[in-house]
Design a protein around this motif. Structure first.
Motif, PDB file in Angstrom:
ATOM      1  N   TRP A  58       0.854  -1.300  -0.008  1.00  0.00           N
ATOM      2  CA  TRP A  58      -0.015  -0.149   0.083  1.00  0.00           C
ATOM      3  C   TRP A  58       0.815   1.235   0.191  1.00  0.00           C
ATOM      4  O   TRP A  58       1.957   1.114   0.315  1.00  0.00           O
ATOM      5  CB  TRP A  58      -0.796   0.143   1.372  1.00  0.00           C
ATOM      6  CG  TRP A  58      -1.815  -1.081   1.417  1.00  0.00           C
ATOM      7  CD1 TRP A  58      -1.842  -2.188   1.879  1.00  0.00           C
ATOM      8  CD2 TRP A  58      -3.308  -0.999   0.618  1.00  0.00           C
ATOM      9  NE1 TRP A  58      -2.802  -3.071   1.587  1.00  0.00           N
ATOM     10  CE2 TRP A  58      -3.868  -2.151   1.028  1.00  0.00           C
ATOM     11  CE3 TRP A  58      -3.985   0.042  -0.048  1.00  0.00           C
ATOM     12  CZ2 TRP A  58      -5.182  -2.423   0.665  1.00  0.00           C
ATOM     13  CZ3 TRP A  58      -5.316  -0.295  -0.345  1.00  0.00           C
ATOM     14  CH2 TRP A  58      -5.868  -1.373   0.061  1.00  0.00           C
ATOM     15  N   SER A  59       0.453   2.228  -0.628  1.00  0.00           N
ATOM     16  CA  SER A  59       1.070   3.496  -0.620  1.00  0.00           C
ATOM     17  C   SER A  59      -0.054   4.647  -0.453  1.00  0.00           C
ATOM     18  O   SER A  59      -1.160   4.606  -0.757  1.00  0.00           O
ATOM     19  CB  SER A  59       2.060   3.545  -1.756  1.00  0.00           C
ATOM     20  OG  SER A  59       1.289   3.608  -3.019  1.00  0.00           O
ATOM     21  N   ASP A  60       0.228   6.067  -0.300  1.00  0.00           N
ATOM     22  CA  ASP A  60      -0.485   7.266  -0.351  1.00  0.00           C
ATOM     23  C   ASP A  60      -0.608   7.453  -1.862  1.00  0.00           C
ATOM     24  O   ASP A  60       0.401   7.640  -2.480  1.00  0.00           O
ATOM     25  CB  ASP A  60       0.011   8.162   0.555  1.00  0.00           C
ATOM     26  CG  ASP A  60      -0.112   7.973   1.912  1.00  0.00           C
ATOM     27  OD1 ASP A  60      -0.923   7.184   2.475  1.00  0.00           O
ATOM     28  OD2 ASP A  60       0.529   8.753   2.648  1.00  0.00           O
ATOM     29  N   ALA A  61      -2.017   7.743  -2.232  1.00  0.00           N
ATOM     30  CA  ALA A  61      -2.153   8.200  -3.660  1.00  0.00           C
ATOM     31  C   ALA A  61      -2.185   9.881  -3.801  1.00  0.00           C
ATOM     32  O   ALA A  61      -2.426  10.438  -2.712  1.00  0.00           O
ATOM     33  CB  ALA A  61      -3.606   7.855  -4.104  1.00  0.00           C
ATOM     34  N   ALA A  62      -1.895  10.410  -4.778  1.00  0.00           N
ATOM     35  CA  ALA A  62      -1.669  11.885  -4.851  1.00  0.00           C
ATOM     36  C   ALA A  62      -3.300  12.506  -4.536  1.00  0.00           C
ATOM     37  O   ALA A  62      -3.199  13.448  -4.041  1.00  0.00           O
ATOM     38  CB  ALA A  62      -1.138  12.499  -6.253  1.00  0.00           C
ATOM     39  N   ASP A  63      -4.316  11.615  -4.903  1.00  0.00           N
ATOM     40  CA  ASP A  63      -5.526  12.346  -4.744  1.00  0.00           C
ATOM     41  C   ASP A  63      -6.661  11.156  -5.302  1.00  0.00           C
ATOM     42  O   ASP A  63      -6.089  10.102  -5.635  1.00  0.00           O
ATOM     43  CB  ASP A  63      -5.897  13.352  -5.635  1.00  0.00           C
ATOM     44  CG  ASP A  63      -5.507  13.367  -7.187  1.00  0.00           C
ATOM     45  OD1 ASP A  63      -5.540  12.237  -7.545  1.00  0.00           O
ATOM     46  OD2 ASP A  63      -5.055  14.028  -8.013  1.00  0.00           O
ATOM     47  N   GLN A  64      -7.974  11.606  -5.042  1.00  0.00           N
ATOM     48  CA  GLN A  64      -8.708  10.439  -5.435  1.00  0.00           C
ATOM     49  C   GLN A  64      -8.847   9.691  -6.530  1.00  0.00           C
ATOM     50  O   GLN A  64      -8.966   8.770  -7.016  1.00  0.00           O
ATOM     51  CB  GLN A  64     -10.065  10.673  -4.894  1.00  0.00           C
ATOM     52  CG  GLN A  64     -11.201   9.803  -4.909  1.00  0.00           C
ATOM     53  CD  GLN A  64     -12.843  10.087  -4.406  1.00  0.00           C
ATOM     54  OE1 GLN A  64     -12.830  11.428  -4.247  1.00  0.00           O
ATOM     55  NE2 GLN A  64     -13.492   9.263  -4.521  1.00  0.00           N
ATOM     56  N   GLY A  65      -8.297  10.876  -7.766  1.00  0.00           N
ATOM     57  CA  GLY A  65      -8.606  10.334  -8.855  1.00  0.00           C
ATOM     58  C   GLY A  65      -7.546   9.175  -9.343  1.00  0.00           C
ATOM     59  O   GLY A  65      -7.533   8.400 -10.303  1.00  0.00           O
ATOM     60  N   SER A  66      -6.269   9.229  -8.445  1.00  0.00           N
ATOM     61  CA  SER A  66      -5.314   8.114  -8.778  1.00  0.00           C
ATOM     62  C   SER A  66      -5.102   7.138  -7.698  1.00  0.00           C
ATOM     63  O   SER A  66      -4.158   6.255  -7.788  1.00  0.00           O
ATOM     64  CB  SER A  66      -3.788   8.857  -8.644  1.00  0.00           C
ATOM     65  OG  SER A  66      -3.727   9.496  -7.549  1.00  0.00           O
ATOM     66  N   ALA A  67      -6.206   7.016  -6.672  1.00  0.00           N
ATOM     67  CA  ALA A  67      -6.232   6.120  -5.886  1.00  0.00           C
ATOM     68  C   ALA A  67      -6.940   4.816  -6.700  1.00  0.00           C
ATOM     69  O   ALA A  67      -7.523   4.970  -7.581  1.00  0.00           O
ATOM     70  CB  ALA A  67      -7.194   6.380  -4.781  1.00  0.00           C
ATOM     71  N   THR A  68      -6.414   3.499  -6.035  1.00  0.00           N
ATOM     72  CA  THR A  68      -6.861   2.190  -6.544  1.00  0.00           C
ATOM     73  C   THR A  68      -8.546   2.338  -6.336  1.00  0.00           C
ATOM     74  O   THR A  68      -9.056   2.619  -5.409  1.00  0.00           O
ATOM     75  CB  THR A  68      -6.229   1.065  -5.722  1.00  0.00           C
ATOM     76  OG1 THR A  68      -5.085   1.346  -5.873  1.00  0.00           O
ATOM     77  CG2 THR A  68      -6.865  -0.283  -6.460  1.00  0.00           C
ATOM     78  N   VAL A  69      -9.230   1.633  -7.390  1.00  0.00           N
ATOM     79  CA  VAL A  69     -10.582   1.523  -7.405  1.00  0.00           C
ATOM     80  C   VAL A  69     -10.919   0.010  -7.382  1.00  0.00           C
ATOM     81  O   VAL A  69     -10.138  -0.883  -8.056  1.00  0.00           O
ATOM     82  CB  VAL A  69     -11.269   1.793  -8.564  1.00  0.00           C
ATOM     83  CG1 VAL A  69     -12.680   1.491  -8.725  1.00  0.00           C
ATOM     84  CG2 VAL A  69     -11.026   3.497  -8.875  1.00  0.00           C
ATOM     85  N   PHE A  70     -11.652  -0.601  -6.063  1.00  0.00           N
ATOM     86  CA  PHE A  70     -11.900  -1.915  -5.813  1.00  0.00           C
ATOM     87  C   PHE A  70     -13.542  -2.203  -6.321  1.00  0.00           C
ATOM     88  O   PHE A  70     -14.079  -1.185  -6.175  1.00  0.00           O
ATOM     89  CB  PHE A  70     -11.911  -2.096  -4.391  1.00  0.00           C
ATOM     90  CG  PHE A  70     -10.362  -1.840  -3.627  1.00  0.00           C
ATOM     91  CD1 PHE A  70      -9.353  -2.966  -3.831  1.00  0.00           C
ATOM     92  CD2 PHE A  70     -10.024  -0.468  -3.654  1.00  0.00           C
ATOM     93  CE1 PHE A  70      -8.229  -2.715  -3.229  1.00  0.00           C
ATOM     94  CE2 PHE A  70      -8.801  -0.561  -2.922  1.00  0.00           C
ATOM     95  CZ  PHE A  70      -8.024  -1.308  -2.743  1.00  0.00           C
ATOM     96  N   VAL A  71     -13.464  -3.360  -7.061  1.00  0.00           N
ATOM     97  CA  VAL A  71     -14.716  -3.789  -7.724  1.00  0.00           C
ATOM     98  C   VAL A  71     -15.162  -4.929  -7.230  1.00  0.00           C
ATOM     99  O   VAL A  71     -14.585  -5.962  -7.162  1.00  0.00           O
ATOM    100  CB  VAL A  71     -14.550  -3.605  -9.117  1.00  0.00           C
ATOM    101  CG1 VAL A  71     -16.387  -3.738  -9.976  1.00  0.00           C
ATOM    102  CG2 VAL A  71     -14.222  -2.384  -9.802  1.00  0.00           C
ATOM    103  N   THR A  72     -16.538  -4.881  -6.556  1.00  0.00           N
ATOM    104  CA  THR A  72     -17.039  -6.457  -6.099  1.00  0.00           C
ATOM    105  C   THR A  72     -17.059  -7.329  -7.088  1.00  0.00           C
ATOM    106  O   THR A  72     -17.589  -7.222  -8.451  1.00  0.00           O
ATOM    107  CB  THR A  72     -18.399  -6.206  -5.370  1.00  0.00           C
ATOM    108  OG1 THR A  72     -19.192  -5.675  -6.294  1.00  0.00           O
ATOM    109  CG2 THR A  72     -18.312  -5.258  -4.153  1.00  0.00           C
TER     110      THR A  72
END
Length: 538
Positions: free
Chosen positions: A383-397
Motif C-alpha cells: 500500500w501507498s498514499d495516492a496523490a488524490d482520489q483520482g489516482s487511488a485504487t478502485v476496488f470492484v466487487t
C-alpha cells in the motif's frame, strides 16, 4: 552448586587464615579424580598437569592449585569438573538458584570449597570463610591476601532488546512484537526499529570481539538509515564508530570477516565470518568495544514491510556476538531478539438490501487512511498514499482478477466480494463511489474500519447519510447493502430516508394548503352572494 570438599586443619589468626586443608568425601573425590584426568588430557604436554600431592586426596589436589602461578591448570580443572560424568548431586538448596539483584547469597551445609556453574555453563570455584576468618594467602609467595566467601562474576553477556517504534494515540511507543505485545503494520509502510545492547566488558570480562547481525523476513532495510548513540546521552552520535555492512558498504562486502586464529577449547573457530542477510545489515563493533566497553548503546534504523499477514508475519531478528578470552582459549556468547509484525485482512460483502442472499457485482469502492486516499500495488501487495482520489485504487466487487471489470474470467466464488489485505493498526474509511447496475445512486454507503494491533477486534461503523446499510458479520467480514428503490430506505433508516419522506410530504402539505385556501375563498364568495342587497341568494 556442588561441594568439592570440606575444610580441615584450619589455623586461624583473627580474620586471617594461616593455613587449612580440603578433604572430599567418596562422591566428591571420585568426581575430582575423574576431572583431573580429563584436565590433564587437554594438552599432550605434561607441563600443565595437575599433580597429586602425597597425603592429599583428589579434592585436596584441586584445592592445592595455586591461583597466582597456575592459572592454566585452574582453567582446565574448572572446565573438566563441568565435563565429568562423575559429578555428584547439587548440595541441598543449591539447584536452580536465581536472583534479580546484583548479588546472590547462598547458604551452604558446611565450610569448604565449592563449585558453581551459571546458566551459561560458566564455572566458579569459591571457598567459604572459616569461622570469623575470611582472608588468606594461597601460599607464602602469594603477593596478596584473598577474600574467601565472595566471588565476583565477570559478566560475559551481549543481551539485546529490540523494539518497533510506532505511533499510538499521538505518542511514540516501543512494541515487542510478541503475543503479549503485538504490533500491526500496513504492508508497504516503513517502520523505525531500535536495538538496545550493552557493549561487552573489555576490561573485566576480557572481551575481544563484538558484532551484530540483523536478519529480516518480509522486510527490507532502508540503506543509510542506521544510527548509533549512547543510551543515556541522546545527542551523542557514535555512528562513525560502527562499521556497517549492508551488502553495498565496505566495498560491497557480503560478510563481516572473522579471525581464524581465535579458537575455542575444542579447536573450533571462535570468530567465524558472519554473512550479511538479504535485506539486512551487520555491524563490526571493534571500535565500539575499544571506546565504549560496558556502555549501553541504542541502534536506530528503518525497515520497509514487504509482506505480512496474521498467519505469516514479517519479522526481524537481531543477533549479537561477543567473543571473550581466558588468555588462551576463546568463547563466543550470543543472544537474539525477534519482533513479529502482522498485517490483517477483511472482506467486504455486497448485497441487496431487500434480500441479503443476493450478492452484487460491479460496486466500486475506494479506501482512505488519515484523510489520504490509498493505492494498492496488486503485484507486490504494498500500500501507498495516492496523490488524490483520482489516482487511488478502485476496488470492484466480484473483480477477482483486478482488471476493473466483472466477467467470466473472474472467480465465481468471489462474487459480490472485495478482499482488503495487508492492513495494519489504524482507522480506514471505505467509500462506495459507484453503485451496482440497477441500484439507487443516491444511497451509496460509506463506513470506517478500525483495526487493533492484535487484529482480533476489528470494528466497522456506517457513516454518512445511510449508516445502517453497513453491518459487521464477524471480525473479518463487513456486509454492505444497496437499495434498488426509495421504498427500501425506511427499512434501513438514516438521514437520507428521513429527507426522502420529508421531500415527499412537502408537496402533499402544499396541495393541502392550496385546497384549504380555495375552500375558504369559495365560502367567502358564497357568503357575499347570500347577503347581497339583503335579498336571498339565487
Amino acid at each position: 552448586m556442588y561441594r568439592i570438599g570440606t575444610y580441615t586443619d584450619q589455623i586461624l589468626n583473627g580474620t586471617r587464615i594461616s593455613s587449612l586443608g580440603v578433604r572430599g568425601d567418596t562422591a566428591s573425590n571420585a568426581w575430582a579424580a575423574d576431572a583431573i584426568g580429563i584436565a590433564n588430557a587437554y594438552d599432550p604436554s605434561t607441563a600443565d598437569d595437575i599433580g597429586k600431592v602425597y597425603g592429599y586426596d583428589d579434592a585436596g589436589n584441586i584445592a592445592n592449585i595455586k591461583m597466582d602461578s597456575q592459572t592454566r591448570q585452574l582453567r582446565n580443572i574448572s572446565k573438566a569438573l563441568s565435563q565429568s560424568s562423575r559429578r555428584p548431586a547439587a548440595i541441598q538448596g543449591g539447584a536452580n538458584l536465581t536472583t534479580t539483584q546484583s548479588t546472590l547469597t547462598i547458604n551452604v551445609p558446611s565450610e569448604g570449597l565449592y563449585y558453581i556453574t551459571d546458566s551459561a555453563g560458566n564455572p566458579i570455584m569459591i571457598g567459604t570463610k572459616s569461622g570469623n576468618a575470611n582472608i588468606m594467602k594461597n601460599d607464602a609467595k602469594d603477593p596478596q591476601w584473598r577474600t574467601l566467601g565472595v566471588a565476583v562474576v565477570k559478566a560475559k553477556s551481549v543481551r539485546v532488546d529490540k523494539k518497533v517504534q510506532v505511533q499510538r494515540n499521538g505518542t511514540t511507543v516501543g512494541k515487542d512484537g510478541t503475543t503479549n505485545d503485538p504490533v500491526g503494520v500496513t504492508v508497504g509502510d516503513t517502520v523505525t526499529n531500535t536495538v538496545e545492547v550493552t557493549v561487552p566488558n573489555k576490561q573485566a570480562a576480557s572481551a575481544v570481539k563484538f558484532k551484530l547481525i540483523d536478519q529480516p523476513k518480509g522486510q527490507t532495510y532502508v540503506k543509510g538509515s542506521l544510527s548509533v548513540r549512547l543510551k543515556n546521552a541522546p545527542q551523542t552520535d557514535i555512528t562513525a564508530d560502527a562499521i556497517v555492512y549492508d551488502g553495498t558498504t565496505q566495498n560491497n562486502a557480503k560478510s563481516i570477516p572473522g579471525d581464524p586464529a581465535l579458537k575455542t577449547a575444542d579447536n573450533r573457530p571462535a570468530d567465524p565470518d558472519l554473512a550479511i542477510p538479504a535485506g539486512g545489515w551487520g555491524i563490526d563493533g571493534r571500535n565500539l568495544l575499544d571506546k565504549y566497553s560496558n556502555r549501553t548503546i541504542v541502534i536506530t534504523y528503518r525497515m520497509t514491510v514487504d509482506k505480512a499477514s496474521i498467519t505469516d508475519p514479517a519479522n526481524n531478528t537481531v543477533h549479537t556476538y561477543g567473543t571473550f578470552t581466558d588468555g588462551i582459549r576463546f568463547t563466543t556468547i550470543t543472544d537474539q531478539d525477534k519482533v513479529d509484525i502482522k498485517a490483517y485482512d477483511f472482506t467486504l460483502r455486497k448485497v441487496d438490501a431487500g434480500n441479503v442472499n443476493t450478492l452484487l457485482d460491479g460496486a466500486r469502492f475506494q479506501i482512505q487512511r488519515n484523510g489520504k486516499w490509498m493505492n494498492l500495488d496488486w503485484n507486490t501487495g504494498k500500500w501507498s498514499d495516492a496523490a488524490d482520489q483520482g489516482s487511488a485504487t478502485v476496488f470492484v466487487t466480484g473483480d477477482s482478477n483486478h482488471d476493473g471489470t466483472v466477467d467470466n474470467r473472474d472467480d465465481a466464488s468471489q462474487r459480490g466480494l472485495i478482499r482488503f489485505k495487508g492492513l495494519g493498526y489504524g482507522t480506514y474509511t471505505v467509500t462506495e463511489t459507484r453503485e451496482p447496475a440497477g441500484y439507487a445512486s443516491y444511497a451509496k454507503p460509506t463506513f470506517t474500519v478500525t483495526i487493533d494491533d492484535a487484529g482480533t477486534s476489528i470494528q466497522y461503523r456506517g457513516t454518512g447519510t445511510v449508516p445502517n446499510l453497513t453491518g459487521r458479520l464477524d471480525n473479518n467480514t463487513v456486509q454492505v447493502k444497496n437499495v434498488a428503490n426509495l421504498t427500501q430506505l425506511p427499512q434501513t433508516g438514516g438521514v437520507l430516508a428521513f429527507a426522502f419522506w420529508l421531500a415527499c410530504a412537502m408537496p402533499l402539505f402544499a396541495i393541502g394548503g392550496m385546497m384549504a385556501v380555495r375552500g375558504a375563498r369559495n365560502r367567502r364568495d358564497a357568503l357575499m352572494l347570500t347577503h347581497d342587497g339583503g335579498n336571498p341568494a339565487a
